[in-house]
Scaffold this motif. Structure first.
Motif, PDB file in Angstrom:
ATOM      1  N   LYS A   4      63.928  28.575  40.522  1.00 47.90           N
ATOM      2  CA  LYS A   4      64.457  29.701  40.306  1.00 47.90           C
ATOM      3  C   LYS A   4      65.093  30.400  41.986  1.00 47.90           C
ATOM      4  O   LYS A   4      66.069  31.040  41.906  1.00 47.90           O
ATOM      5  CB  LYS A   4      63.816  30.808  39.621  1.00 47.90           C
ATOM      6  N   ASN A   5      64.151  30.282  42.707  1.00 46.65           N
ATOM      7  CA  ASN A   5      64.365  30.816  44.069  1.00 46.65           C
ATOM      8  C   ASN A   5      64.878  29.704  44.962  1.00 46.65           C
ATOM      9  O   ASN A   5      64.680  28.994  45.823  1.00 46.65           O
ATOM     10  CB  ASN A   5      62.949  31.061  44.586  1.00 46.65           C
ATOM     11  N   ILE A  27      70.882  28.015  34.251  1.00 46.59           N
ATOM     12  CA  ILE A  27      69.412  27.887  34.074  1.00 46.59           C
ATOM     13  C   ILE A  27      68.738  28.659  32.951  1.00 46.59           C
ATOM     14  O   ILE A  27      67.842  29.152  32.949  1.00 46.59           O
ATOM     15  CB  ILE A  27      68.390  28.161  35.397  1.00 46.59           C
ATOM     16  N   GLY A  28      69.539  28.543  31.845  1.00 42.06           N
ATOM     17  CA  GLY A  28      69.340  29.400  30.457  1.00 42.06           C
ATOM     18  C   GLY A  28      69.369  30.856  30.563  1.00 42.06           C
ATOM     19  O   GLY A  28      69.097  31.386  29.602  1.00 42.06           O
ATOM     20  N   TRP A 110      71.666  33.502  43.143  1.00 41.30           N
ATOM     21  CA  TRP A 110      70.056  33.438  43.155  1.00 41.30           C
ATOM     22  C   TRP A 110      69.527  34.098  42.007  1.00 41.30           C
ATOM     23  O   TRP A 110      69.703  35.343  41.714  1.00 41.30           O
ATOM     24  CB  TRP A 110      69.757  34.117  44.433  1.00 41.30           C
ATOM     25  N   MET A 111      69.182  33.020  41.219  1.00 43.52           N
ATOM     26  CA  MET A 111      68.486  33.466  39.922  1.00 43.52           C
ATOM     27  C   MET A 111      66.876  34.192  39.972  1.00 43.52           C
ATOM     28  O   MET A 111      66.183  34.380  38.969  1.00 43.52           O
ATOM     29  CB  MET A 111      68.619  32.422  38.765  1.00 43.52           C
ATOM     30  N   GLY A 112      66.430  34.200  41.124  1.00 44.03           N
ATOM     31  CA  GLY A 112      65.002  34.188  41.172  1.00 44.03           C
ATOM     32  C   GLY A 112      64.563  35.561  41.848  1.00 44.03           C
ATOM     33  O   GLY A 112      65.311  36.681  41.593  1.00 44.03           O
ATOM     34  N   ALA A 332      59.528  18.700  41.488  1.00 40.19           N
ATOM     35  CA  ALA A 332      58.557  19.084  40.711  1.00 40.19           C
ATOM     36  C   ALA A 332      57.434  19.690  41.679  1.00 40.19           C
ATOM     37  O   ALA A 332      56.631  20.564  41.077  1.00 40.19           O
ATOM     38  CB  ALA A 332      57.749  17.629  40.425  1.00 40.19           C
ATOM     39  N   ARG A 333      57.464  19.531  42.825  1.00 45.59           N
ATOM     40  CA  ARG A 333      56.721  20.343  43.964  1.00 45.59           C
ATOM     41  C   ARG A 333      57.182  21.561  43.998  1.00 45.59           C
ATOM     42  O   ARG A 333      56.150  22.666  43.882  1.00 45.59           O
ATOM     43  CB  ARG A 333      56.567  19.800  45.279  1.00 45.59           C
ATOM     44  N   ARG A 334      58.413  21.775  44.149  1.00 45.84           N
ATOM     45  CA  ARG A 334      58.824  23.288  43.994  1.00 45.84           C
ATOM     46  C   ARG A 334      58.709  23.965  42.751  1.00 45.84           C
ATOM     47  O   ARG A 334      58.291  25.233  42.644  1.00 45.84           O
ATOM     48  CB  ARG A 334      60.557  23.239  44.453  1.00 45.84           C
ATOM     49  N   LEU A 335      58.862  23.421  41.553  1.00 45.96           N
ATOM     50  CA  LEU A 335      58.343  24.142  40.301  1.00 45.96           C
ATOM     51  C   LEU A 335      56.847  24.425  40.237  1.00 45.96           C
ATOM     52  O   LEU A 335      56.522  25.405  39.840  1.00 45.96           O
ATOM     53  CB  LEU A 335      58.535  23.059  39.235  1.00 45.96           C
TER      54      LEU A 335
END
Length: 361
Positions: A4-5, A27-28, A110-112, A332-335
Protein backbone atom coordinates in the motif's frame (compact mmCIF):
# COMPACT_ATOMS: atom_id res chain seq x y z
CA UNK A 1 -2.36 -8.80 -0.65
CA UNK A 2 -0.77 -5.68 -2.09
CA UNK A 3 1.84 -3.18 -0.99
CA UNK A 4 0.00 0.00 0.00
CA UNK A 5 2.74 2.47 0.89
CA UNK A 6 4.09 3.01 -2.60
CA UNK A 7 3.28 4.99 -5.73
CA UNK A 8 1.24 3.20 -8.40
CA UNK A 9 0.59 4.45 -11.93
CA UNK A 10 -3.17 5.06 -12.08
CA UNK A 11 -3.57 6.45 -15.60
CA UNK A 12 -2.08 8.32 -18.52
CA UNK A 13 -2.66 12.06 -18.12
CA UNK A 14 -4.95 12.17 -21.17
CA UNK A 15 -7.30 9.62 -19.58
CA UNK A 16 -8.40 12.11 -16.92
CA UNK A 17 -9.87 14.95 -18.94
CA UNK A 18 -10.98 18.43 -18.00
CA UNK A 19 -14.63 17.34 -17.98
CA UNK A 20 -16.37 14.28 -16.66
CA UNK A 21 -15.34 11.52 -14.27
CA UNK A 22 -12.83 8.69 -14.65
CA UNK A 23 -13.02 5.44 -12.66
CA UNK A 24 -10.36 2.77 -12.20
CA UNK A 25 -9.85 0.09 -9.57
CA UNK A 26 -6.39 0.09 -7.94
CA UNK A 27 -5.29 -2.79 -5.64
CA UNK A 28 -8.91 -3.73 -5.08
CA UNK A 29 -10.10 -0.21 -4.25
CA UNK A 30 -12.46 1.64 -6.62
CA UNK A 31 -11.04 5.10 -7.34
CA UNK A 32 -12.72 8.11 -8.93
CA UNK A 33 -10.49 10.73 -10.58
CA UNK A 34 -11.36 14.08 -12.09
CA UNK A 35 -9.77 17.48 -12.67
CA UNK A 36 -10.83 20.59 -10.80
CA UNK A 37 -11.38 23.74 -12.78
CA UNK A 38 -7.74 24.73 -12.22
CA UNK A 39 -6.55 21.38 -13.66
CA UNK A 40 -5.58 19.80 -10.33
CA UNK A 41 -6.41 16.09 -10.18
CA UNK A 42 -8.68 14.78 -7.42
CA UNK A 43 -8.77 11.12 -6.40
CA UNK A 44 -11.63 9.89 -4.20
CA UNK A 45 -12.77 6.44 -3.21
CA UNK A 46 -15.45 5.64 -5.76
CA UNK A 47 -18.01 4.71 -3.14
CA UNK A 48 -20.55 7.02 -1.53
CA UNK A 49 -20.32 6.88 2.26
CA UNK A 50 -24.12 6.71 2.52
CA UNK A 51 -25.17 3.51 0.72
CA UNK A 52 -22.02 2.60 -1.17
CA UNK A 53 -23.14 3.64 -4.65
CA UNK A 54 -20.27 4.49 -7.05
CA UNK A 55 -19.71 8.22 -7.35
CA UNK A 56 -18.41 7.69 -10.90
CA UNK A 57 -22.01 7.26 -12.09
CA UNK A 58 -22.82 10.62 -10.54
CA UNK A 59 -22.19 14.05 -12.02
CA UNK A 60 -19.74 16.92 -11.76
CA UNK A 61 -20.90 20.16 -10.18
CA UNK A 62 -17.99 22.58 -10.37
CA UNK A 63 -15.15 21.08 -8.30
CA UNK A 64 -17.60 18.78 -6.52
CA UNK A 65 -19.27 15.50 -7.44
CA UNK A 66 -22.85 14.55 -6.65
CA UNK A 67 -23.97 10.99 -6.00
CA UNK A 68 -27.02 10.26 -8.09
CA UNK A 69 -28.51 7.74 -5.71
CA UNK A 70 -29.66 10.04 -2.88
CA UNK A 71 -28.11 13.31 -4.03
CA UNK A 72 -25.23 13.73 -1.58
CA UNK A 73 -22.58 16.15 -2.84
CA UNK A 74 -18.88 15.83 -1.99
CA UNK A 75 -16.14 18.40 -2.40
CA UNK A 76 -12.58 17.73 -3.57
CA UNK A 77 -11.47 16.90 0.00
CA UNK A 78 -14.03 14.09 0.17
CA UNK A 79 -16.29 15.94 2.62
CA UNK A 80 -20.05 15.77 2.12
CA UNK A 81 -21.18 19.38 1.72
CA UNK A 82 -24.82 18.88 0.82
CA UNK A 83 -27.48 16.31 1.68
CA UNK A 84 -30.85 17.22 0.16
CA UNK A 85 -32.82 15.07 2.60
CA UNK A 86 -31.55 16.82 5.73
CA UNK A 87 -30.04 20.22 6.66
CA UNK A 88 -27.47 18.89 9.13
CA UNK A 89 -24.65 16.85 7.66
CA UNK A 90 -22.85 14.39 9.98
CA UNK A 91 -19.12 15.30 10.18
CA UNK A 92 -18.22 11.69 9.46
CA UNK A 93 -20.02 11.90 6.13
CA UNK A 94 -16.98 11.89 3.89
CA UNK A 95 -15.19 9.62 1.45
CA UNK A 96 -11.53 8.68 1.44
CA UNK A 97 -9.11 10.69 -0.66
CA UNK A 98 -5.75 9.62 -2.14
CA UNK A 99 -2.60 11.63 -2.89
CA UNK A 100 -2.03 11.96 -6.64
CA UNK A 101 0.86 13.40 -8.66
CA UNK A 102 0.99 13.99 -12.40
CA UNK A 103 4.54 13.70 -13.66
CA UNK A 104 5.90 13.08 -17.16
CA UNK A 105 2.42 12.14 -18.43
CA UNK A 106 1.77 9.43 -15.85
CA UNK A 107 -0.69 9.98 -12.99
CA UNK A 108 0.64 8.38 -9.82
CA UNK A 109 -1.50 7.47 -6.82
CA UNK A 110 -0.61 6.55 -3.22
CA UNK A 111 -3.02 4.02 -1.69
CA UNK A 112 -1.52 3.79 1.81
CA UNK A 113 -0.70 6.05 4.74
CA UNK A 114 -0.94 9.62 3.40
CA UNK A 115 1.75 10.81 5.82
CA UNK A 116 4.26 8.63 3.98
CA UNK A 117 3.30 9.82 0.46
CA UNK A 118 6.59 11.47 -0.50
CA UNK A 119 6.62 12.53 -4.20
CA UNK A 120 10.41 12.15 -4.16
CA UNK A 121 9.83 8.38 -4.16
CA UNK A 122 8.18 8.46 -7.60
CA UNK A 123 10.25 6.76 -10.30
CA UNK A 124 11.64 9.25 -12.82
CA UNK A 125 10.45 8.84 -16.43
CA UNK A 126 11.53 12.05 -18.21
CA UNK A 127 11.63 10.42 -21.67
CA UNK A 128 7.82 10.26 -21.78
CA UNK A 129 7.57 14.01 -22.47
CA UNK A 130 11.14 14.98 -23.38
CA UNK A 131 11.14 16.72 -26.81
CA UNK A 132 14.27 14.79 -27.73
CA UNK A 133 12.43 11.46 -27.48
CA UNK A 134 9.32 10.08 -29.16
CA UNK A 135 6.82 7.39 -28.13
CA UNK A 136 3.15 6.50 -28.13
CA UNK A 137 1.06 5.64 -25.07
CA UNK A 138 0.25 1.99 -24.40
CA UNK A 139 -2.21 0.23 -22.10
CA UNK A 140 -3.21 -3.43 -21.79
CA UNK A 141 -5.65 -5.01 -19.35
CA UNK A 142 -4.75 -8.46 -18.05
CA UNK A 143 -7.00 -10.99 -16.32
CA UNK A 144 -4.13 -12.43 -14.26
CA UNK A 145 -2.33 -11.64 -11.02
CA UNK A 146 0.26 -8.92 -11.52
CA UNK A 147 3.17 -11.04 -10.26
CA UNK A 148 2.92 -13.36 -13.28
CA UNK A 149 3.53 -10.31 -15.49
CA UNK A 150 6.45 -9.28 -13.29
CA UNK A 151 7.96 -12.76 -13.70
CA UNK A 152 7.75 -12.37 -17.47
CA UNK A 153 9.51 -9.00 -17.44
CA UNK A 154 12.24 -10.19 -15.10
CA UNK A 155 13.43 -12.90 -17.49
CA UNK A 156 14.00 -11.82 -21.09
CA UNK A 157 15.27 -15.25 -22.13
CA UNK A 158 11.71 -15.87 -23.38
CA UNK A 159 12.09 -13.28 -26.16
CA UNK A 160 13.22 -15.58 -29.00
CA UNK A 161 10.45 -18.08 -28.22
CA UNK A 162 7.43 -15.89 -27.42
CA UNK A 163 8.38 -13.06 -29.79
CA UNK A 164 10.16 -14.60 -32.81
CA UNK A 165 8.66 -12.11 -35.30
CA UNK A 166 8.63 -8.98 -33.12
CA UNK A 167 11.16 -8.40 -30.30
CA UNK A 168 12.81 -11.80 -30.36
CA UNK A 169 16.07 -11.90 -32.28
CA UNK A 170 18.24 -15.00 -32.48
CA UNK A 171 17.99 -18.00 -30.18
CA UNK A 172 21.46 -17.13 -28.90
CA UNK A 173 19.87 -14.22 -27.05
CA UNK A 174 18.20 -16.69 -24.68
CA UNK A 175 21.60 -18.20 -23.88
CA UNK A 176 23.18 -14.87 -22.88
CA UNK A 177 23.51 -14.73 -19.11
CA UNK A 178 22.23 -11.56 -17.43
CA UNK A 179 23.88 -9.89 -14.47
CA UNK A 180 21.42 -9.48 -11.59
CA UNK A 181 22.08 -6.94 -8.84
CA UNK A 182 20.00 -6.36 -5.72
CA UNK A 183 18.66 -2.86 -5.11
CA UNK A 184 16.98 -1.61 -1.94
CA UNK A 185 13.58 -1.73 -3.62
CA UNK A 186 14.10 -4.13 -6.50
CA UNK A 187 16.68 -5.53 -8.88
CA UNK A 188 18.89 -4.29 -11.70
CA UNK A 189 19.37 -6.54 -14.71
CA UNK A 190 22.08 -6.21 -17.34
CA UNK A 191 21.96 -8.42 -20.41
CA UNK A 192 24.26 -8.23 -23.44
CA UNK A 193 24.04 -10.32 -26.59
CA UNK A 194 27.08 -9.74 -28.80
CA UNK A 195 27.28 -10.49 -32.51
CA UNK A 196 23.62 -11.46 -32.68
CA UNK A 197 20.88 -11.06 -35.28
CA UNK A 198 18.88 -7.84 -34.93
CA UNK A 199 15.23 -8.46 -33.97
CA UNK A 200 12.50 -7.86 -36.57
CA UNK A 201 11.32 -4.56 -35.07
CA UNK A 202 14.86 -3.16 -35.42
CA UNK A 203 15.31 -4.28 -39.01
CA UNK A 204 12.05 -2.49 -39.82
CA UNK A 205 13.57 0.89 -38.89
CA UNK A 206 17.24 0.45 -39.91
CA UNK A 207 19.32 -1.50 -42.41
CA UNK A 208 22.02 -3.05 -40.26
CA UNK A 209 23.94 -4.85 -43.01
CA UNK A 210 24.94 -7.57 -40.57
CA UNK A 211 24.81 -8.52 -36.92
CA UNK A 212 24.54 -6.28 -33.87
CA UNK A 213 25.55 -5.99 -30.25
CA UNK A 214 22.35 -5.73 -28.24
CA UNK A 215 21.73 -4.63 -24.66
CA UNK A 216 18.89 -4.52 -22.15
CA UNK A 217 19.78 -2.76 -18.90
CA UNK A 218 16.91 -2.05 -16.55
CA UNK A 219 15.77 -1.51 -13.00
CA UNK A 220 12.66 -3.33 -11.85
CA UNK A 221 11.45 -1.80 -8.61
CA UNK A 222 8.53 -1.90 -6.19
CA UNK A 223 5.62 -1.90 -6.78
CA UNK A 224 6.32 -3.11 -10.34
CA UNK A 225 8.07 -0.41 -12.37
CA UNK A 226 10.45 -1.24 -15.23
CA UNK A 227 12.76 1.50 -16.52
CA UNK A 228 15.07 0.27 -19.25
CA UNK A 229 18.01 1.44 -21.31
CA UNK A 230 17.98 -0.79 -24.38
CA UNK A 231 19.22 -0.75 -27.92
CA UNK A 232 21.71 -2.17 -30.39
CA UNK A 233 24.72 -1.08 -32.40
CA UNK A 234 26.68 -2.59 -35.29
CA UNK A 235 28.66 -5.45 -33.84
CA UNK A 236 32.24 -4.90 -32.79
CA UNK A 237 32.03 -1.09 -32.51
CA UNK A 238 32.42 -1.01 -28.72
CA UNK A 239 28.85 -0.54 -27.54
CA UNK A 240 29.56 -2.56 -24.41
CA UNK A 241 32.36 -0.11 -23.57
CA UNK A 242 30.03 2.88 -24.02
CA UNK A 243 30.54 3.67 -27.71
CA UNK A 244 27.07 4.02 -29.20
CA UNK A 245 27.87 5.57 -32.56
CA UNK A 246 25.44 4.20 -35.14
CA UNK A 247 23.24 2.71 -32.42
CA UNK A 248 19.51 2.95 -31.93
CA UNK A 249 18.50 3.60 -28.32
CA UNK A 250 15.28 3.23 -26.35
CA UNK A 251 14.14 4.05 -22.82
CA UNK A 252 11.41 1.59 -21.98
CA UNK A 253 8.91 2.76 -19.36
CA UNK A 254 6.53 0.13 -18.02
CA UNK A 255 4.27 0.13 -14.97
CA UNK A 256 2.28 -2.86 -13.74
CA UNK A 257 -0.55 -1.83 -11.41
CA UNK A 258 -2.72 -4.49 -9.75
CA UNK A 259 -6.44 -4.01 -10.28
CA UNK A 260 -7.54 -7.00 -8.16
CA UNK A 261 -5.90 -10.27 -7.14
CA UNK A 262 -6.81 -11.61 -10.58
CA UNK A 263 -6.53 -8.60 -12.89
CA UNK A 264 -3.91 -6.00 -13.75
CA UNK A 265 -3.39 -2.65 -15.50
CA UNK A 266 -0.29 -2.50 -17.71
CA UNK A 267 0.99 0.93 -18.82
CA UNK A 268 3.90 1.17 -21.24
CA UNK A 269 5.81 3.31 -23.71
CA UNK A 270 9.04 2.74 -25.64
CA UNK A 271 10.63 6.17 -26.25
CA UNK A 272 13.36 6.41 -28.91
CA UNK A 273 15.79 9.26 -29.68
CA UNK A 274 16.33 8.67 -33.40
CA UNK A 275 14.15 9.57 -36.40
CA UNK A 276 12.07 11.73 -34.07
CA UNK A 277 10.81 13.75 -37.05
CA UNK A 278 9.40 10.61 -38.67
CA UNK A 279 6.11 9.69 -36.97
CA UNK A 280 5.85 6.52 -39.06
CA UNK A 281 8.97 5.22 -37.30
CA UNK A 282 7.41 5.88 -33.90
CA UNK A 283 4.22 4.14 -35.00
CA UNK A 284 6.20 1.16 -36.29
CA UNK A 285 8.11 0.78 -33.03
CA UNK A 286 4.97 1.17 -30.93
CA UNK A 287 3.04 -1.38 -32.99
CA UNK A 288 5.86 -3.91 -32.70
CA UNK A 289 5.82 -3.46 -28.92
CA UNK A 290 2.01 -3.77 -28.80
CA UNK A 291 2.14 -6.95 -30.89
CA UNK A 292 4.84 -8.39 -28.65
CA UNK A 293 2.97 -7.54 -25.45
CA UNK A 294 -0.15 -9.20 -26.84
CA UNK A 295 2.02 -12.31 -27.37
CA UNK A 296 3.05 -12.04 -23.72
CA UNK A 297 -0.57 -11.72 -22.65
CA UNK A 298 -1.51 -14.87 -24.54
CA UNK A 299 1.17 -17.04 -22.92
CA UNK A 300 0.75 -15.51 -19.44
CA UNK A 301 -3.04 -15.90 -19.58
CA UNK A 302 -2.60 -19.52 -20.64
CA UNK A 303 -0.16 -19.97 -17.75
CA UNK A 304 -2.71 -18.43 -15.37
CA UNK A 305 -5.43 -20.82 -16.53
CA UNK A 306 -3.10 -23.77 -16.10
CA UNK A 307 -2.01 -22.73 -12.60
CA UNK A 308 -5.60 -22.05 -11.50
CA UNK A 309 -6.37 -25.72 -12.08
CA UNK A 310 -3.52 -26.79 -9.79
CA UNK A 311 -3.29 -24.45 -6.76
CA UNK A 312 -0.67 -26.72 -5.15
CA UNK A 313 1.57 -26.86 -8.23
CA UNK A 314 5.25 -26.42 -7.33
CA UNK A 315 7.39 -24.67 -9.92
CA UNK A 316 10.87 -26.08 -10.53
CA UNK A 317 13.47 -23.35 -10.19
CA UNK A 318 16.08 -22.71 -12.88
CA UNK A 319 19.04 -20.35 -12.93
CA UNK A 320 17.15 -17.94 -15.19
CA UNK A 321 14.73 -17.32 -12.29
CA UNK A 322 17.28 -15.43 -10.17
CA UNK A 323 15.85 -11.96 -10.80
CA UNK A 324 12.18 -12.85 -10.41
CA UNK A 325 12.88 -14.83 -7.24
CA UNK A 326 14.71 -11.86 -5.73
CA UNK A 327 11.92 -9.46 -6.67
CA UNK A 328 9.23 -11.72 -5.21
CA UNK A 329 11.29 -11.91 -2.01
CA UNK A 330 11.43 -8.09 -1.85
CA UNK A 331 7.65 -7.86 -2.35
CA UNK A 332 7.06 -10.45 0.39
CA UNK A 333 9.35 -8.54 2.74
CA UNK A 334 7.52 -5.25 2.12
CA UNK A 335 4.18 -6.93 2.76
CA UNK A 336 5.49 -8.36 6.02
CA UNK A 337 6.83 -4.94 7.09
CA UNK A 338 3.51 -3.24 6.41
CA UNK A 339 1.62 -5.97 8.25
CA UNK A 340 3.95 -5.62 11.24
CA UNK A 341 3.52 -1.84 11.26
CA UNK A 342 -0.25 -2.24 11.20
CA UNK A 343 -0.16 -4.66 14.13
CA UNK A 344 2.05 -2.25 16.09
CA UNK A 345 -0.50 0.58 15.96
CA UNK A 346 -3.51 -1.52 16.91
CA UNK A 347 -4.13 -0.83 20.62
CA UNK A 348 -4.24 -3.80 22.92
CA UNK A 349 -7.36 -3.68 25.09
CA UNK A 350 -7.16 -5.46 28.40
CA UNK A 351 -10.11 -7.76 28.93
CA UNK A 352 -11.25 -8.11 32.52
CA UNK A 353 -12.75 -11.42 33.44
CA UNK A 354 -15.79 -10.92 35.67
CA UNK A 355 -15.56 -12.44 39.11
CA UNK A 356 -17.20 -15.81 39.44
CA UNK A 357 -20.52 -15.71 41.27
CA UNK A 358 -20.50 -16.79 44.88
CA UNK A 359 -21.46 -20.38 45.38
CA UNK A 360 -23.73 -21.14 48.32
CA UNK A 361 -22.85 -24.27 50.23
Amino acid sequence: MFIKNTWYVAAWDKEVGTDGLFARTIIGVPVLMYRKQDGEIVALEDRCCHRGAPLSVGRREGDCVRCLYHGLKFDATGQCVEAPAQPRIPPQARVRTFPVVQRHRWIWIWMGDQDQADPALIADTPWLDDPGWRSEDGYIHYDVNYLLICDNLLDFSHLPFVHPTTLGGGADYAASQPKVERLDNGVRITRWALDTDPPPFATAVKDWGGKVDRWNIYNFTVPAILLMDSGMAPTGQGAQQGEREGAIEFRGCQAITPETEHSTHYFFAHPHNFAIDQPQVTRSIHQAVVDAFEEDREIITAQHRSLSLAPDFKMVAFGIDAALNQFRWIVARRLEQEAAATRAVIPVVAVQTPAAPAVRV
